[in-house]
Structures are given as structure tokens and as C-alpha cells.
Design a protein around this motif. Structure first.
Motif, short mmCIF file in Angstrom:
data_model
loop_
_atom_site.label_atom_id
_atom_site.label_comp_id
_atom_site.label_asym_id
_atom_site.label_seq_id
_atom_site.Cartn_x
_atom_site.Cartn_y
_atom_site.Cartn_z
N LEU A 90 12.23 1.67 -31.70
CA LEU A 90 11.90 0.61 -30.79
C LEU A 90 11.47 -0.61 -31.54
O LEU A 90 10.81 -0.77 -32.39
N VAL A 138 9.91 -4.26 -31.57
CA VAL A 138 8.93 -4.82 -30.78
C VAL A 138 8.52 -6.23 -31.33
O VAL A 138 9.19 -6.54 -32.31
N GLU A 139 7.57 -6.94 -30.59
CA GLU A 139 7.36 -8.49 -31.14
C GLU A 139 5.70 -8.23 -31.31
O GLU A 139 5.13 -7.85 -30.37
N LEU A 170 4.81 4.37 -26.97
CA LEU A 170 4.07 3.47 -27.73
C LEU A 170 2.64 3.12 -27.13
O LEU A 170 2.51 2.84 -25.83
N MET A 204 0.74 -0.43 -27.25
CA MET A 204 0.97 -1.57 -27.72
C MET A 204 -0.44 -2.17 -28.53
O MET A 204 -0.28 -2.84 -29.31
N VAL A 236 0.15 -0.46 -31.94
CA VAL A 236 1.45 -1.10 -32.49
C VAL A 236 0.71 -2.61 -33.11
O VAL A 236 1.10 -2.77 -34.48
N ALA A 285 1.15 -7.06 -28.90
CA ALA A 285 2.46 -6.79 -29.16
C ALA A 285 3.19 -6.23 -27.74
O ALA A 285 2.46 -6.02 -26.69
N GLN A 286 4.47 -6.71 -27.77
CA GLN A 286 5.34 -6.28 -26.27
C GLN A 286 6.69 -5.71 -26.84
O GLN A 286 7.04 -5.97 -28.12
N MET A 287 7.50 -5.24 -25.98
CA MET A 287 8.81 -4.72 -26.40
C MET A 287 9.69 -5.96 -26.48
O MET A 287 9.51 -6.86 -25.68
N MET A 288 10.65 -5.76 -27.26
CA MET A 288 11.75 -6.84 -27.69
C MET A 288 12.67 -6.72 -26.45
O MET A 288 13.06 -5.53 -26.33
#
Length: 158
Positions: free
Chosen positions: A51, A53-54, A70, A72, A75, A84-87
């Protein structure tokens, strides 16, 4: 052994021993990792999904069991950030050079900070995407960490 993806070439170049597992990828699956595990007859806890992420706006790669989610918060902590967040998928594809459903932590266009879920590494072999949809590689967890220049961290929700 080289199947011809950037991921398998990177593993071969690093002299990592791995096995190739192929399956019929079905588009439109919600949980690609679980579909892959079922298709190859493997325990979903050993089949790891990649995955992107950013963390504080910077790209990172998280590798976790296909049957987990996940956290966050974890992460962000793993990568030394605050949030953090999903890209978005299109950005993940652009940065890695892989299509969604075929993203591998190995052989990405540019190396990003990478972490594997620590609890998933207590098995003799893990299965990770090999750089294209329907192609997986099976290898020792220590080899996967080394080849991805990754660290083992708690990343998953409880």
C-alpha cells in the motif's frame, strides 16, 4: 530467475531466492490481496499487500497481511510523521511505475521509505506482489526486508 518485471529483476539482481506464483487476476475485486491468497491457495496472513501512503505529505510504502488493515496512526509513527493517509491510486501508479493491483515494494521507479508489518514476518516464507497483476513472489521475510531496504514496524490496526 527473471520473469521480466522491475520487481523480479530487482530481486534477481540482489541475488534473492524467490519462487514465482501466478494466478488469474480478476479486475474489479475489492480486496485484491485476499483474492490473490485464495487463488494461489495461501494463508491470507502470509500474502502481503503493498500500500502506498503519504506521511506528512511524503510518499511511503507499507506492506501488510492481506487480511489486515492499516492503522494510520501507526503508519505515521513508523515513518516519524504526525499524520498519514492513503495515496490516491493514480499517484501511486505514477510514483511506483506499477498498476494498482500489481504494486510491489521491489523495483519501484524510485525507492520510497518502506515498512513491513512486524507481526507478519514470523513465518518461513511470505508472498508479495511481483510487479504485475496476477504475479506473486514467495521469499523469506528477511530477504524481503533487505531487498526493499525496509524496516519491520507495527502498522496494522488492532
Amino acid at each position: 530467475m527473471s520473469i521480466g518485471t522491475p520487481a523480479t529483476r530487482a530481486l534477481s539482481q540482489a541475488q534473492v531466492r524467490f519462487r514465482v506464483l501466478e494466478y488469474d487476476y480478476v479486475t474489479g475485486q475489492d480486496r485484491i490481496g485476499l483474492h490473490a491468497a485464495e487463488a494461489i491457495g495461501a494463508d491470507p496472513g502470509r500474502v502481503l499487500k503493498t500500500l502506498m501512503v503519504e506521511v506528512d505529505g511524503k510518499p511511503a510504502c507499507a506492506v501488510i497481511p492481506s487480511d489486515r488493515s492499516l492503522s494510520m496512526k501507526r503508519v505515521a509513527a513508523a515513518f516519524g510523521g504526525k499524520s498519514a493517509q492513503m495515496m490516491p491510486p493514480d499517484k501511486a501508479e505514477r510514483l511506483t511505475g506499477y498498476h494498482t493491483g500489481g504494486i510491489s515494494p521491489f523495483g519501484q521507479k524510485r525507492r520510497h521509505p518502506t515498512a513491513f508489518e512486524a507481526s507478519a514476518l514470523a513465518v518461513p516464507e511470505v508472498v508479495i506482489n511481483g510487479g504485475r497483476r496476477g504475479l506473486m513472489v514467495a521469499l523469506a521475510p528477511a530477504d524481503a526486508l533487505e531487498a526493499a531496504a525496509a524496516k519491520a514496524q507495527p502498522l496494522c490496526a488492532e
